[in-house]
Design a protein around this motif. Structure first.
Motif, mmCIF file in Angstrom:
data_model
loop_
_atom_site.group_PDB
_atom_site.id
_atom_site.type_symbol
_atom_site.label_atom_id
_atom_site.label_comp_id
_atom_site.label_asym_id
_atom_site.label_seq_id
_atom_site.Cartn_x
_atom_site.Cartn_y
_atom_site.Cartn_z
ATOM 1 N N ARG A 1 3.624 -9.392 -5.311
ATOM 2 C CA ARG A 1 2.647 -10.442 -5.588
ATOM 3 C C ARG A 1 1.302 -9.872 -6.010
ATOM 4 N NH1 ARG A 1 3.567 -15.056 -1.037
ATOM 5 N NH2 ARG A 1 5.628 -15.661 -1.757
ATOM 6 N N VAL A 2 1.085 -8.575 -5.719
ATOM 7 C CA VAL A 2 -0.202 -7.958 -6.021
ATOM 8 C C VAL A 2 0.032 -6.637 -6.746
ATOM 9 C CG1 VAL A 2 -2.379 -7.090 -5.080
ATOM 10 C CG2 VAL A 2 -1.214 -9.003 -3.951
ATOM 11 N N LEU A 3 -0.621 -6.494 -7.894
ATOM 12 C CA LEU A 3 -0.548 -5.274 -8.693
ATOM 13 C C LEU A 3 -1.970 -4.788 -8.933
ATOM 14 C CD1 LEU A 3 0.869 -3.208 -10.614
ATOM 15 C CD2 LEU A 3 0.651 -4.956 -12.406
ATOM 16 N N VAL A 4 -2.218 -3.521 -8.650
ATOM 17 C CA VAL A 4 -3.521 -2.916 -8.898
ATOM 18 C C VAL A 4 -3.352 -1.885 -10.003
ATOM 19 C CG1 VAL A 4 -5.465 -1.620 -7.938
ATOM 20 C CG2 VAL A 4 -4.220 -3.247 -6.485
ATOM 21 N N LEU A 5 -4.019 -2.109 -11.120
ATOM 22 C CA LEU A 5 -4.028 -1.153 -12.217
ATOM 23 C C LEU A 5 -5.360 -0.424 -12.164
ATOM 24 C CD1 LEU A 5 -2.650 -3.515 -14.991
ATOM 25 C CD2 LEU A 5 -1.388 -1.703 -13.831
ATOM 26 N N ASP B 1 -5.476 -2.636 1.880
ATOM 27 C CA ASP B 1 -4.876 -1.908 3.006
ATOM 28 C C ASP B 1 -5.393 -2.436 4.341
ATOM 29 O OD1 ASP B 1 -3.330 -0.229 1.391
ATOM 30 O OD2 ASP B 1 -4.830 1.379 1.382
ATOM 31 N N GLN B 2 -6.709 -2.662 4.435
ATOM 32 C CA GLN B 2 -7.304 -3.151 5.681
ATOM 33 C C GLN B 2 -6.744 -4.506 6.082
ATOM 34 O OE1 GLN B 2 -11.479 -3.158 4.771
ATOM 35 N NE2 GLN B 2 -11.720 -0.973 5.169
ATOM 36 N N ARG B 3 -6.344 -5.297 5.115
ATOM 37 C CA ARG B 3 -5.804 -6.627 5.386
ATOM 38 C C ARG B 3 -4.275 -6.639 5.422
ATOM 39 N NH1 ARG B 3 -10.507 -6.436 4.248
ATOM 40 N NH2 ARG B 3 -12.081 -8.005 4.594
ATOM 41 N N HIS B 4 -3.698 -5.446 5.338
ATOM 42 C CA HIS B 4 -2.241 -5.289 5.374
ATOM 43 C C HIS B 4 -1.555 -6.114 4.294
ATOM 44 C CE1 HIS B 4 -2.924 -3.146 9.086
ATOM 45 N NE2 HIS B 4 -3.608 -4.178 9.550
ATOM 46 N N ILE B 5 -2.152 -6.144 3.112
ATOM 47 C CA ILE B 5 -1.584 -6.853 1.971
ATOM 48 C C ILE B 5 -0.743 -5.859 1.181
ATOM 49 C CG2 ILE B 5 -2.092 -8.121 -0.159
ATOM 50 C CD1 ILE B 5 -3.008 -9.595 2.395
ATOM 51 N N PRO B 6 0.560 -6.115 1.044
ATOM 52 C CA PRO B 6 1.379 -5.204 0.236
ATOM 53 C C PRO B 6 1.018 -5.327 -1.246
ATOM 54 C CG PRO B 6 2.686 -7.056 1.016
ATOM 55 C CD PRO B 6 1.333 -7.208 1.619
ATOM 56 N N ALA C 1 -7.351 -15.834 -4.395
ATOM 57 C CA ALA C 1 -6.050 -15.688 -5.070
ATOM 58 C C ALA C 1 -4.930 -15.438 -4.057
ATOM 59 C CB ALA C 1 -6.118 -14.550 -6.081
ATOM 60 N N LEU C 2 -5.213 -14.665 -3.022
ATOM 61 C CA LEU C 2 -4.196 -14.406 -1.991
ATOM 62 C C LEU C 2 -3.818 -15.668 -1.240
ATOM 63 C CD1 LEU C 2 -5.556 -10.991 -0.711
ATOM 64 C CD2 LEU C 2 -3.318 -11.371 -1.782
ATOM 65 N N LYS C 3 -4.788 -16.543 -1.002
ATOM 66 C CA LYS C 3 -4.481 -17.817 -0.342
ATOM 67 C C LYS C 3 -3.570 -18.664 -1.219
ATOM 68 C CE LYS C 3 -8.590 -18.140 2.524
ATOM 69 N NZ LYS C 3 -9.900 -18.769 2.703
ATOM 70 N N ILE C 4 -3.812 -18.626 -2.521
ATOM 71 C CA ILE C 4 -2.995 -19.423 -3.445
ATOM 72 C C ILE C 4 -1.551 -18.956 -3.439
ATOM 73 C CG2 ILE C 4 -2.627 -19.964 -5.894
ATOM 74 C CD1 ILE C 4 -5.723 -19.957 -6.170
ATOM 75 N N VAL C 5 -1.328 -17.618 -3.390
ATOM 76 C CA VAL C 5 0.045 -17.105 -3.403
ATOM 77 C C VAL C 5 0.664 -17.050 -2.007
ATOM 78 C CG1 VAL C 5 -0.253 -15.780 -5.517
ATOM 79 C CG2 VAL C 5 -0.611 -14.659 -3.318
ATOM 80 N N GLY C 6 -0.127 -17.433 -0.995
ATOM 81 C CA GLY C 6 0.438 -17.543 0.347
ATOM 82 C C GLY C 6 0.339 -16.284 1.184
ATOM 83 N N ASN C 7 -0.621 -15.435 0.930
ATOM 84 C CA ASN C 7 -0.835 -14.242 1.777
ATOM 85 C C ASN C 7 -2.071 -14.419 2.608
ATOM 86 O OD1 ASN C 7 1.303 -12.640 1.301
ATOM 87 N ND2 ASN C 7 0.281 -11.267 -0.105
#
Length: 126
Positions: A50-54, A70-75, A120-126
């Motif tokens: 759900r998350v890509l960092v370029l 990382d601090q929020r444990h978001i994959p 954006a994370l809230k929208i995708v459910g994280n």
């Protein structure tokens, strides 16, 4: 010879004018959206991503973005645009520009904007 009071008034006027000028130059950026919406599904590795960092390994804002996630444990998946042609092509496909580019769902966020990541994370459910 001007008095100390008139010199002080002049200095305050100059400082105030510079402050107003600076604030007005920043005003358009305040109103500007910090993300673009689009169909970025093809850039993600699979349905679970759900998350890509370029970004790059040496970019300080890229490091801050990754540390924030990382601090929020978001994959997330990190792809280095300097060492990977595939990652560079993905960056170009999103419109290019500076790094980091963080794709969260259907949003492309360029730069380190934690408040935009959270929305954006809230929208995708994280």
């Amino acid at each position: 010879m001007p008095s100390a009071k008139s010199i002080a008034l002049y200095a305050v006027t100059v400082v105030f004018g510079l402050g107003v000028g600076y604030a007005l130059s920043r005003f358009p950026n305040i109103l500007e959206r910090r993300y673009q919406e689009g169909d970025y599904v093809a850039l993600l590795q699979d349905q679970r991503t759900r998350v890509l960092v370029l970004g790059t390994q040496s970019c300080s804002f890229c490091k801050r973005a990754r540390a924030y996630l990382d601090q929020r444990h978001i994959p997330y998946v990190f792809e280095d645009v300097q060492s990977s042609r595939s990652a560079a092509a993905k960056l170009a496909a999103t419109g290019g520009g500076g790094v980091p580019v963080v794709i969260i769902g259907n949003r492309r966020i360029q730069g380190f904007w934690p408040e935009e990541y959270d929305v954006a994370l809230k929208i995708v459910g994280n």
